[in-house]
Structures are given as structure tokens and as C-alpha cells.
Design an enzyme around this catalytic site. Sequence first.
Site, PDB file in Angstrom:
ATOM      1  N   GLN A  13      32.303  34.653  34.714  1.00 33.24           N
ATOM      2  CA  GLN A  13      32.517  33.461  35.550  1.00 33.24           C
ATOM      3  C   GLN A  13      31.820  33.603  36.910  1.00 33.24           C
ATOM      4  OE1 GLN A  13      36.468  31.200  36.792  1.00 33.24           O
ATOM      5  NE2 GLN A  13      36.225  32.986  38.100  1.00 33.24           N
ATOM      6  N   SER A 131      40.284  43.543  43.950  1.00 41.59           N
ATOM      7  CA  SER A 131      41.202  42.524  43.423  1.00 41.59           C
ATOM      8  C   SER A 131      42.569  42.571  44.098  1.00 41.59           C
ATOM      9  CB  SER A 131      41.389  42.772  41.925  1.00 41.59           C
ATOM     10  OG  SER A 131      42.494  42.053  41.448  1.00 41.59           O
ATOM     11  N   GLU A 133      45.132  42.298  42.529  1.00 36.69           N
ATOM     12  CA  GLU A 133      45.970  43.076  41.610  1.00 36.69           C
ATOM     13  C   GLU A 133      46.290  44.452  42.189  1.00 36.69           C
ATOM     14  OE1 GLU A 133      47.485  43.183  38.257  1.00 36.69           O
ATOM     15  OE2 GLU A 133      47.605  41.108  38.872  1.00 36.69           O
ATOM     16  N   TYR A 154      44.458  48.144  34.838  1.00 34.50           N
ATOM     17  CA  TYR A 154      43.389  47.415  35.528  1.00 34.50           C
ATOM     18  C   TYR A 154      43.540  47.562  37.050  1.00 34.50           C
ATOM     19  CZ  TYR A 154      40.968  43.379  37.574  1.00 34.50           C
ATOM     20  OH  TYR A 154      40.176  42.573  38.349  1.00 34.50           O
TER      21      TYR A 154
HETATM   22  P1  NAP Z   1      34.788  37.954  33.811  1.00 34.59           P
HETATM   23  O1  NAP Z   1      34.490  36.499  33.628  1.00 34.59           O
HETATM   24  O2  NAP Z   1      35.750  38.621  32.894  1.00 34.59           O
HETATM   25  O3  NAP Z   1      33.390  38.724  33.756  1.00 34.59           O
HETATM   26  C1  NAP Z   1      33.339  40.121  33.661  1.00 34.59           C
HETATM   27  C2  NAP Z   1      31.902  40.544  33.480  1.00 34.59           C
HETATM   28  O4  NAP Z   1      31.832  41.965  33.347  1.00 34.59           O
HETATM   29  C3  NAP Z   1      31.229  39.965  32.215  1.00 34.59           C
HETATM   30  O5  NAP Z   1      29.902  39.659  32.511  1.00 34.59           O
HETATM   31  C4  NAP Z   1      31.303  41.136  31.247  1.00 34.59           C
HETATM   32  O6  NAP Z   1      30.321  41.093  30.244  1.00 34.59           O
HETATM   33  C5  NAP Z   1      31.041  42.272  32.214  1.00 34.59           C
HETATM   34  N1  NAP Z   1      31.409  43.587  31.689  1.00 34.59           N
HETATM   35  C6  NAP Z   1      32.550  43.940  31.069  1.00 34.59           C
HETATM   36  N2  NAP Z   1      32.512  45.241  30.732  1.00 34.59           N
HETATM   37  C7  NAP Z   1      31.309  45.707  31.137  1.00 34.59           C
HETATM   38  C8  NAP Z   1      30.666  46.980  31.027  1.00 34.59           C
HETATM   39  N3  NAP Z   1      31.245  48.023  30.458  1.00 34.59           N
HETATM   40  N4  NAP Z   1      29.424  47.107  31.541  1.00 34.59           N
HETATM   41  C9  NAP Z   1      28.811  46.039  32.124  1.00 34.59           C
HETATM   42  N5  NAP Z   1      29.360  44.820  32.251  1.00 34.59           N
HETATM   43  C10 NAP Z   1      30.610  44.668  31.746  1.00 34.59           C
HETATM   44  O7  NAP Z   1      35.303  38.234  35.301  1.00 34.59           O
HETATM   45  P2  NAP Z   1      35.174  37.314  36.620  1.00 34.59           P
HETATM   46  O8  NAP Z   1      36.384  36.457  36.688  1.00 34.59           O
HETATM   47  O9  NAP Z   1      33.832  36.739  36.711  1.00 34.59           O
HETATM   48  O10 NAP Z   1      35.374  38.421  37.755  1.00 34.59           O
HETATM   49  C11 NAP Z   1      34.250  39.131  38.286  1.00 34.59           C
HETATM   50  C12 NAP Z   1      34.757  40.441  38.907  1.00 34.59           C
HETATM   51  O11 NAP Z   1      35.715  40.158  39.920  1.00 34.59           O
HETATM   52  C13 NAP Z   1      35.453  41.379  37.934  1.00 34.59           C
HETATM   53  O12 NAP Z   1      35.175  42.695  38.337  1.00 34.59           O
HETATM   54  C14 NAP Z   1      36.935  41.085  38.142  1.00 34.59           C
HETATM   55  O13 NAP Z   1      37.711  42.212  37.784  1.00 34.59           O
HETATM   56  C15 NAP Z   1      36.944  40.814  39.626  1.00 34.59           C
HETATM   57  N6  NAP Z   1      37.975  39.913  40.125  1.00 34.59           N
HETATM   58  C16 NAP Z   1      38.150  38.691  39.530  1.00 34.59           C
HETATM   59  C17 NAP Z   1      39.093  37.823  40.049  1.00 34.59           C
HETATM   60  C18 NAP Z   1      39.313  36.460  39.439  1.00 34.59           C
HETATM   61  O14 NAP Z   1      40.362  35.846  39.717  1.00 34.59           O
HETATM   62  N7  NAP Z   1      38.366  35.921  38.676  1.00 34.59           N
HETATM   63  C19 NAP Z   1      39.857  38.197  41.180  1.00 34.59           C
HETATM   64  C20 NAP Z   1      39.613  39.440  41.748  1.00 34.59           C
HETATM   65  C21 NAP Z   1      38.676  40.295  41.234  1.00 34.59           C
HETATM   66  P3  NAP Z   1      30.549  40.241  28.876  1.00 34.59           P
HETATM   67  O15 NAP Z   1      30.242  38.803  29.234  1.00 34.59           O
HETATM   68  O16 NAP Z   1      29.575  40.844  27.948  1.00 34.59           O
HETATM   69  O17 NAP Z   1      31.981  40.420  28.491  1.00 34.59           O
HETATM   70  N1  GDD Z   2      46.644  35.515  30.622  1.00 32.96           N
HETATM   71  C1  GDD Z   2      47.885  34.992  30.467  1.00 32.96           C
HETATM   72  N2  GDD Z   2      48.211  34.426  29.281  1.00 32.96           N
HETATM   73  N3  GDD Z   2      48.720  35.050  31.525  1.00 32.96           N
HETATM   74  C2  GDD Z   2      49.961  34.498  31.357  1.00 32.96           C
HETATM   75  C3  GDD Z   2      50.344  33.891  30.158  1.00 32.96           C
HETATM   76  C4  GDD Z   2      49.441  33.863  29.057  1.00 32.96           C
HETATM   77  O1  GDD Z   2      49.719  33.362  27.977  1.00 32.96           O
HETATM   78  N4  GDD Z   2      51.616  33.415  30.318  1.00 32.96           N
HETATM   79  C5  GDD Z   2      51.986  33.714  31.564  1.00 32.96           C
HETATM   80  N5  GDD Z   2      51.001  34.378  32.200  1.00 32.96           N
HETATM   81  C6  GDD Z   2      51.064  34.919  33.577  1.00 32.96           C
HETATM   82  C7  GDD Z   2      50.712  36.399  33.677  1.00 32.96           C
HETATM   83  O2  GDD Z   2      51.833  37.200  33.294  1.00 32.96           O
HETATM   84  C8  GDD Z   2      50.358  36.495  35.150  1.00 32.96           C
HETATM   85  O3  GDD Z   2      51.514  36.687  35.921  1.00 32.96           O
HETATM   86  C9  GDD Z   2      49.770  35.116  35.471  1.00 32.96           C
HETATM   87  O4  GDD Z   2      50.089  34.268  34.374  1.00 32.96           O
HETATM   88  C10 GDD Z   2      48.249  35.115  35.657  1.00 32.96           C
HETATM   89  O5  GDD Z   2      47.656  35.767  34.544  1.00 32.96           O
HETATM   90  P1  GDD Z   2      46.057  35.796  34.339  1.00 32.96           P
HETATM   91  O6  GDD Z   2      45.533  34.412  34.375  1.00 32.96           O
HETATM   92  O7  GDD Z   2      45.796  36.619  33.132  1.00 32.96           O
HETATM   93  O8  GDD Z   2      45.532  36.482  35.659  1.00 32.96           O
HETATM   94  P2  GDD Z   2      45.998  37.799  36.439  1.00 32.96           P
HETATM   95  O9  GDD Z   2      46.647  37.355  37.716  1.00 32.96           O
HETATM   96  O10 GDD Z   2      46.756  38.720  35.580  1.00 32.96           O
HETATM   97  O11 GDD Z   2      44.596  38.509  36.745  1.00 32.96           O
HETATM   98  C11 GDD Z   2      43.493  37.748  37.232  1.00 32.96           C
HETATM   99  O12 GDD Z   2      43.491  37.757  38.635  1.00 32.96           O
HETATM  100  C12 GDD Z   2      43.271  39.035  39.235  1.00 32.96           C
HETATM  101  C13 GDD Z   2      43.341  38.830  40.758  1.00 32.96           C
HETATM  102  O13 GDD Z   2      44.656  38.767  41.188  1.00 32.96           O
HETATM  103  C14 GDD Z   2      42.207  38.360  36.648  1.00 32.96           C
HETATM  104  O14 GDD Z   2      41.126  37.517  36.942  1.00 32.96           O
HETATM  105  C15 GDD Z   2      41.918  39.717  37.251  1.00 32.96           C
HETATM  106  O15 GDD Z   2      40.639  40.167  36.824  1.00 32.96           O
HETATM  107  C16 GDD Z   2      41.939  39.561  38.776  1.00 32.96           C
HETATM  108  O16 GDD Z   2      41.651  40.789  39.407  1.00 32.96           O
END
Ligand code: NAP
Ligand code: GDD
Length: 337
Positions: A13, A131, A133, A154
Amino acid sequence: MTKTALITGVTGQDGSYLSELLLEKGYTVHGLVRRSSSFNTERIDHIYQGPQEPGRRFVLHHADLCDGVALVNLLREIQPDEVYNLGAQSHVRVSFDAPLYTGDATGLGSLRLLEAVRAAGIDTRFYQASSSEMFGATPPPQNEGTPFHPRSPYGAAKVYAYWSTVNYREAYGMYAVNGILFNHESPRRGETFVTRKITRAVARIKAGLQRELYLGNLDAVRDWGYAPEYVDAMWRMLQQDEPTDYVVATGVAATVREFLETAFGHAGLDWREHVRHDAKYERPSEVDALIGDASKAERLLGWKPEVRVEELARIMVDADVRQVTAELAGTAVRVDR
Ligand code: NAP
Ligand code: GDD
């Protein structure tokens, strides 16, 4: 002078939005792609440039964060001005099923990339996708001074990567920063994260393709922002005089239940008629509440979010409704742009 950036996680994303942003700014963008048996570049297909394209500024390379030698070779070859480490096994629930792999890719992977920068002997600025998290069990509001208490493999891996980044800044004088980003979503969000799972289900229920949606904990509180705005914050962090770490968040809290209300309500549906509970989607240890204080980012980066959770839910529902409509019409295009 045109700048060059390397993005890991370019197919994700954030990687897709950041690529668009940097290309607009005139960068040459290199992206690290994992080898997959099927195409995994759907989010970046619209900006793909083939090797034959003259003057191309978007270049993809096969590598993996688990392969340190490939990372060194890549950095030597590209010599980027900026590295954005967005690659990770990023799903919290999955990290309980695959803890060692998550530690390897998400934790050690960051250290491999930092060490590859050093081994390549290049002068580059480094962004680590940290993050919220990491705060885990520490109650909100959370800012840059809040102690970490991760609640998942994670979260623990991200804490390791966070401190590795700080250490490379302190030990080697590297311009290395952590962006501590709270949850951010978009129509490009992976389909198994809760917001997208909900908005996709809304669109499918509305179209008569699905009746029920199974979820876990509806009481969790999150601070949900809009991904395109968050990648702008990442870029700003690498343009400052001094490297430091920043929280990026909206400061607005909502429960999963409230997100359901808004998303289903926007489509004229009552979520209570469709949502069922399945303990499979609960985590062995949950993060109850994340609400960020991004005042440092506003003060030093001039960054401020515009989109709040209710508008975000509406944006995502509208995009999923368009997507499902296009699929039913047999138009195989992504409609989130
Ligand atoms: P995402 O959509 O899950 O994308 C993760 C990316 O990492 C994908 O391109 C995936 O490749 C790649 N990847 C996974 N394993 C890998 C490996 N072993 N070597 C190289 N690339 C690998 O995550 P996102 O939401 O864009 O988030 C981007 C970053 O920000 C991540 O590090 C996530 O943990 C962090 N983050 C996200 C959030 C959030 O709310 N979105 C918040 C805080 C931090 P594939 O497409 O091949 O799977
Ligand atoms: N995924 C998921 N699926 N989450 C659920 C569900 C379900 O069916 N039902 C309830 N939840 C609750 C989870 O327990 C969590 O408390 C909340 O919804 C958000 O879950 P996710 O959308 O999976 O996100 P996350 O907060 O665990 O993690 C995301 O945000 C982090 C930053 O705070 C990810 O993007 C992480 O990569 C990122 O670091």
C-alpha cells in the site's frame, strides 16, 4: 540534480503511494520486489516502465529483505540518495502464526538493510517504517517519548528495527530516522486488514455477493489516517537538517464497531444484520488502544492530516463499490485512482 530513491515494500500500500509521490517530485525510483509465482505488482502496474522505455525513472529489482548479500549488491549498484524501508511481514495476527519469519523479515531485515548501506560505503538517508504497534500495552495518547510495550511478534520485531535505526544514527552518524506511523488505510489497503475487510464486505453485501462478515474484537480503538497523506510525512522526514524520529497520526480515536457503523451506514446497511463473531480473528494478546500525538511532526515538518476516520471509511466504501461494480461488469481494472 535528480534524486534517486530505493523503496523496499514497493508493491505494498505505502510503497505504491510513495512511488507516485517521488515520481511526481522528479525522483528516479528503484523498487525492491519479491519473487512470486504469480504477479504481485498490481498496486504499481499503472506506473510500471519496461526496461526498453527510454529515460525510465521507475525500475524494479528482485531481492528480499532476508537476503543480505543481494541488498549490498543492490545498494552498490543503485547508490540511492534516499532509502525507504517499507518492506515487512506487516500483519499482526499472522505474526503469531509465523513469528520467526516475521522476526527475520521485519526485524533483522531492517538491520540487514542498514548494514548493507554501511557495507556499500554510500552516503544515503534512511527511513525506517516504524509502527504504533511498538507502544502496544502502553495507554494512549502515545508520542515519541512513550515507552514501548509490544504485544505481538510483529510489534517486537518493529522495536528491534527501531533501535537498530537509532543505533546506526548514533554509532555511524547516519541520517537514519524512524517514522512511527499509526494505522493508515486507503482503497489499496490489503484485504485482510480490518478496515478494508469491512469496506470490501460492504460493497459485496450491497451487490448481493455476500451476506455475512466474520470479525474478531470490535472494541479495539485505533487512530486511522489516510495513507497518501502519510507517505508525504515519510518524504518530509528525509528532507530535514537533522535526523530525528516522529509520530504520525490523526489524534482521532475510533473503535472497530464505530468504523463498522460508518462504513455500513454509508451504503444504507445495518452492520448488526451482517456481522458475526469468529474467535479465529482475535489475537493471543491484543493492543487495546492506539491514539497518536503528532504535534512534533506538525511543528518540525509542517505536516498535518486532513482526512479523518469517517471520511476515510466513506472513501474506501465508495472505491470498493466501484471495484465490485467493475468486476461484475467484467471490466478488469483497478478503480482506486
Ligand atoms: P503492506 O501493504 O503489507 O506491504 C508490505 C510490503 O513488504 C509488500 O510490498 C511486501 O511484498 C513487502 N515484503 C514482505 N516481506 C518482504 C521480504 N521478506 N522482503 C522484501 N519485501 C517484503 O504494508 P503497508 O501497509 O504498505 O506498510 C508499509 C510499512 O509500514 C510496513 O513495514 C508496515 O509494517 C509499516 N507500517 C504500516 C502501517 C499501516 O497502518 N499501514 C502503520 C505503521 C507501520 P509483497 O507485495 O510481495 O507481499
Ligand atoms: N485484521 C483483522 N481482521 N483485525 C480485526 C478483525 C478481523 O477480522 N476483527 C477485529 N479486528 C481488530 C484487531 O484485533 C485489531 O485490534 C484491529 O481490528 C485492527 O487490526 P488490523 O487492521 O489488522 O491492524 P493492526 O492495528 O493490527 O495493525 C496495522 O496497524 C499497525 C499500526 O498500528 C498494520 O498495518 C500494522 O502493519 C501496523 O504497524
